[in-house]
Design an enzyme around this catalytic site. Structure first.
Site, PDB file in Angstrom:
ATOM      1  N   GLU A 128      18.391 -33.392  22.918  1.00  0.00           N
ATOM      2  CA  GLU A 128      18.715 -32.104  23.527  1.00  0.00           C
ATOM      3  C   GLU A 128      19.103 -31.125  22.419  1.00  0.00           C
ATOM      4  O   GLU A 128      19.925 -31.462  21.559  1.00  0.00           O
ATOM      5  CB  GLU A 128      19.874 -32.233  24.514  1.00  0.00           C
ATOM      6  CG  GLU A 128      20.112 -30.938  25.275  1.00  0.00           C
ATOM      7  CD  GLU A 128      21.180 -31.065  26.362  1.00  0.00           C
ATOM      8  OE1 GLU A 128      21.464 -30.052  26.998  1.00  0.00           O
ATOM      9  OE2 GLU A 128      21.728 -32.157  26.554  1.00  0.00           O
ATOM     10  N   HIS A 304      32.608 -36.705  31.845  1.00  0.00           N
ATOM     11  CA  HIS A 304      31.625 -35.612  31.830  1.00  0.00           C
ATOM     12  C   HIS A 304      30.208 -36.163  31.668  1.00  0.00           C
ATOM     13  O   HIS A 304      29.306 -35.801  32.441  1.00  0.00           O
ATOM     14  CB  HIS A 304      31.950 -34.646  30.691  1.00  0.00           C
ATOM     15  CG  HIS A 304      31.001 -33.500  30.571  1.00  0.00           C
ATOM     16  ND1 HIS A 304      31.233 -32.278  31.158  1.00  0.00           N
ATOM     17  CD2 HIS A 304      29.798 -33.388  29.940  1.00  0.00           C
ATOM     18  CE1 HIS A 304      30.217 -31.468  30.897  1.00  0.00           C
ATOM     19  NE2 HIS A 304      29.335 -32.119  30.151  1.00  0.00           N
ATOM     20  N   GLU A 305      30.020 -37.018  30.682  1.00  0.00           N
ATOM     21  CA  GLU A 305      28.673 -37.526  30.435  1.00  0.00           C
ATOM     22  C   GLU A 305      28.204 -38.428  31.579  1.00  0.00           C
ATOM     23  O   GLU A 305      27.028 -38.399  31.950  1.00  0.00           O
ATOM     24  CB  GLU A 305      28.622 -38.272  29.098  1.00  0.00           C
ATOM     25  CG  GLU A 305      29.070 -37.450  27.893  1.00  0.00           C
ATOM     26  CD  GLU A 305      28.353 -36.112  27.754  1.00  0.00           C
ATOM     27  OE1 GLU A 305      27.172 -36.012  28.153  1.00  0.00           O
ATOM     28  OE2 GLU A 305      28.981 -35.153  27.256  1.00  0.00           O
TER      29      GLU A 305
END
Length: 881
Positions: A128, A304-305
């Protein structure tokens, strides 16, 4: 390194690709110098696309070794190839065909840490936003979703562990001491979510049983010997998985979930489907090496991940303009998780402090952009506080406007309708409109319009009519490329606080929609009248920071102090006191610049002792309430013609004045908070340590004797207390024997632990004063420092540029020149890190004139360099524009 000036991508130019790639079969023959990648792509022309439409694939510095179309080599004139692109001029007439691409890459030479690279001998990927094109030629865009099958071959001794996305399918031995593993991910995903890890790593294993009864194998992979340090991360992962099921109905979908911690990583972590790759600082922790803040960050980032599995992976973004759709939404989800795991009020205050420190300056400067940008030149530069933190605030406002039930219904519809799709902000908002029956057209401006709205409020009370009036006006300042702004829908949570601290009732209200304790601002000006108010209230506005705005509210200091003591909303209590501190500090800085001594209100100086001793308030809240606004926060509120030295002197003067007034109480509470029991990272224990450390700062500021801080350093049984004491010694007693002794002892104790030495570098980089720039130069020659490791760079160089107001903004400009020179040294091998360091210059126009000139000259020196990377040139040119 891409040195072209870069195409400007515009949201309005989006169109789907002519081709899809529903299936990808990858073979990696790993070698440090020459990894051979064979990609077999099943290519499908979209319905309605002309049969002779060319197929153009993205690359970045690639070397094509072989190309086959349906198993046959194409004619030389039927395709065009360069390191950065591959175009098939005459694809097969059939709608579906197979394209085989063989490339060679050198992971050991990849210092940009994008694509496939080596980190301490471990093969690792980061794709990303546009790293996959550094591995093979591909339609490297988020709206091309593919099912991946990956075979990895490597030397068994060098890489006994072979991991990729999805579920393991097969493994076995090969000749010449090599072996292989095959992975299959059944869920279509974009190329930016591809991951591969291969190396010799230790492991922590566990399992999780989902709500439907499926058993998932969990693995966290770290350097050998560090397995015990991953225990907290594993616990956080399991809590995250359970929370997401209970709060959002989101269950994990693969047979395995793996996390790998690496020491060379440009970001915090990456949510690759089923194989998260983490910066090791957000995985490894024990009391000896990690602070309470480290534990909290590990918990939040692990969550979060993991939460990305649904908000980012199962449902991804159509294009990079929609980045906030996965990041802002997932930040909101991890904020809610942390609030449920810890203290909701304390977490909210911390979130707002972060937002104001990082996103507000972004909105107020040359790098301002909407939560959903409309154009970009380099997408890596839009992983910003606006996309993440403000994006989260926008989701929070949706919940405030709709209420919890309709918000959850909208999320459920979003998951059901768009699973397996690449979608847009409009798709997201439409789900909430349909679930609630509300029109969010005006509200959607929060996604489309840059800038922080300002809300100005005046109040009046008519005792005879028992009527309380608010005159409210909203405005949004101009930002780059947006001089004319449209009116926002702003949800303003409020309370009319009576003499006893409780919210007062009223009979009726007119002038705006008011429901469930929220005033909905939709016009430029509202006159809101509350009728049947029995006594003059004190208005508590923007409770819980219900909208990310600046609030201009004329209020008597005694009324603010009343709110700080009595408001039932803990966030508003903190905000009231923080505003009093800020106003006092701005006045003090003004007096100092005018050659006068600062003076402070006696009532303000006496209140901190009251807070410190108030056991009815949780310790973590008291710690946040007592923490003075940072120098950067004060500068942001001043806004223009800033003298950082005057701000620093003012802040130290207030800290000393409070310490003198409250010394006896602070000392008593500090001693009471000493804990000789075993360490626990739980919220209550962490709060007690936070309060004790804040009190240490005050007590040291009010004394010329470093003994108390030295004693805490020597007796500390955990990193939280040890690092806090070292910071006090280095910052408040710089150059003293006590400070030098402590710094040397810390270095000697942790010389073999790079993550802990990062704290040592950061503490010294943020020592206030003009001498620090020379100290940072010397520390760059330290054997443990490396310009090629992002963590080392962020701790020393980033700490100096972003967190040392008097050092970086040295009056003669040496801080600016140093940072500019260092950015250029880094830029040659890691443009992303260099560009992020350059963001430290974003507020240069708010400085006093001489500093402005020095900062502009440093930026201009960067800009005039030949062959700048696209990443850095984009930041510098926008900052100078």
């Amino acid at each position: 390194m891409r040195t072209d000036t870069g195409q400007v991508f515009r949201l309005e130019d989006y169109r789907p690709s002519d081709y899809l790639i529903p299936e990808v079969d990858l073979l990696f023959r790993l070698d440090p110098e020459k990894t051979v990648v064979t990609a077999k792509l099943t290519v499908e022309r979209r319905e309605g696309v002309a049969a002779d439409a060319p197929l153009s694939l993205d690359g970045d510095g690639l070397s094509l070794q072989e190309l086959l179309i349906d198993g046959k080599a194409p004619a030389a004139d039927s395709y065009a190839v360069s390191p950065d692109s591959l175009t098939i001029r005459n694809p097969p007439r059939s709608r579906r065909f197979e394209l085989t691409i063989v490339t060679n890459i050198a992971p050991v030479s990849n210092k940009a840490l994008m694509g496939l690279y080596l980190s301490s001998g471990v093969y690792c990927t980061q794709c990303e936003a546009e790293g996959f094109r550094r591995i093979t030629y591909y339609l490297d865009r988020p709206d091309v979703l593919s099912v991946y099958r990956v075979r990895i071959e490597a030397d068994r001794k060098q890489a006994p562990l072979l991991l990729s996305n999805g579920n393991p399918v097969e493994q076995g031995g090969l000749s010449d001491g090599r072996h292989y593993a095959v992975w299959h991910d059944p869920f279509p995903k974009p190329s930016y979510l591809f991951a591969l890890v291969a190396g010799d790593l230790g492991a922590v294993h566990d399992s999780f049983v989902t709500a439907s009864g499926r058993k998932v194998k969990l693995g966290i992979y770290v350097e050998h010997g560090k397995e015990p340090l991953a225990a907290y991360a594993m616990d956080a992962l399991k809590r995250s998985m359970r929370w997401d099921e209970e709060r959002f109905g989101c269950e994990y979908d693969l047979d395995v979930f793996n996390i790998v911690a690496v020491s060379d990583f440009n970001m915090g972590a990456m949510e690759n489907k089923g194989l998260n790759v983490f910066n090791d600082k957000y995985v490894l922790a024990d009391p000896e090496t990690a602070t309470d803040a480290d534990y909290a960050n590990i918990e939040a980032i692990i969550a979060h991940e993991y939460f990305h599995n649904w908000t980012g992976n199962r449902i991804t973004c159509r294009d990079w303009f929609q980045l906030c759709l996965k990041e802002g939404l997932t930040v909101y989800r991890d904020h809610e998780f942390s609030a449920d795991q810890r203290s909701r009020a304390v977490k909210r205050i911390a979130e707002v402090r972060t937002l104001k420190a990082h996103q507000f300056p972004e909105d107020q400067g040359p790098l301002a952009h909407p939560v959903r940008p409309r154009r970009y030149r380099e997408i890596n530069n839009f992983y910003t506080a606006t996309v993440y933190e403000k994006g989260s605030e926008v989701v929070r406002m949706i919940r405030t406007i709709l209420g919890e039930a309709d918000f959850r219904a909208g999320m459920d519809l979003y998951f059901k309708r768009h699973d397996g799709q690449a979608v847009t902000i409009e798709d997201f908002l439409r789900c909430f409109e349909e679930a609630s029956g509300r029109d969010l057209t005006q509200f959607s401006l929060w996604y489309h319009q840059a800038g922080t709205p300002n809300v100005t409020v005046s109040t009046a009370y008519d005792a005879r009519a028992k009527e309380y009036t608010l005159e409210i006006e909203q405005s949004v300042p101009p930002t780059p490329s947006e001089s004319r702004k449209r009116l926002m829908h702003i949800p303003l949570a409020f309370g009319l606080v009576g003499p006893n601290g409780q919210d007062m009732d009223y009979d009726s209200v007119e002038g705006a929609t008011v429901e469930n304790g929220v005033i909905h601002l939709r016009k430029r000006r509202h006159v809101v009248k509350f009728k049947g108010v029995s006594a003059r209230p004190v208005i508590s506005l923007n409770r819980g920071f219900s909208a990310p705005i600046t609030l201009s509210l004329e209020m008597r200091p005694r009324d603010r102090l009343f709110l700080a003591r009595q408001d039932s909303d803990l966030f508003s209590r903190w905000q009231a006191l923080n505003t009093l501190f800020t106003e006092a500090l701005i006045e003090a800085a003004t007096r100092i610049r005018g050659g006068r001594k600062p003076s402070f209100d006696a009532a303000l100086l006496s209140y901190p002792a009251e807070i410190a001793a108030n056991d009815n308030l949780e310790a973590a809240y008291r710690a946040l309430a007592l923490a003075l606004p940072a120098e950067a926060d004060i500068a942001r509120e001043i806004g223009s013609n800033i003298d950082p030295d005057a701000v620093a002197v003012a802040r130290e003067a207030l800290r000393r004045a409070i310490a003198a007034e409250a010394e006896a109480t602070f000392a008593k509470v500090y001693d009471q908070l000493k804990d000789d029991g075993p360490f626990s990272p739980d919220a209550e224990s962490a709060g007690r340590r936070a309060l004790r450390n804040v009190l240490l700062e005050y007590l040291s500021a009010g004394s010329d004797d470093p003994k108390r801080a030295s004693r805490q350093f020597d007796e500390a049984s955990n990193m939280t207390e040890r690092a806090a004491a070292l910071t006090v010694l280095a910052h408040q007693f710089p150059g003293t024997t006590a400070a030098q002794k402590a710094l040397a002892a810390f270095e000697d104790r942790y010389r073999d632990n790079p993550l802990v030495l990062d704290k040592w570098f950061a503490i010294q980089a943020t020592i206030p004063g003009e001498a620090t720039v020379e100290l940072v130069r010397r520390l760059m020659a330290h054997p443990a420092f490396s310009l090629t490791n992002p963590n080392r760079v962020r701790s020393l160089i980033g700490g100096f540029g972003s967190s040392n107001q008097t050092g970086f903004h040295r009056a003669d400009g040496e801080g600016y020149r140093f940072l500019a020179e260092t950015i250029l040294r880094i830029e040659g091998h890691n443009p992303q890190v260099a560009a992020r360091l350059a963001v430290a210059f974003r507020s240069w126009r708010s400085l006093e004139k001489k500093r402005q000139e020095h900062a502009r000259a440093a930026l201009a020196n960067i800009a005039r360099q030949p062959r700048l990377s696209r990443d850095l040139r984009d930041i510098v040119e926008r900052t100078l524009a």
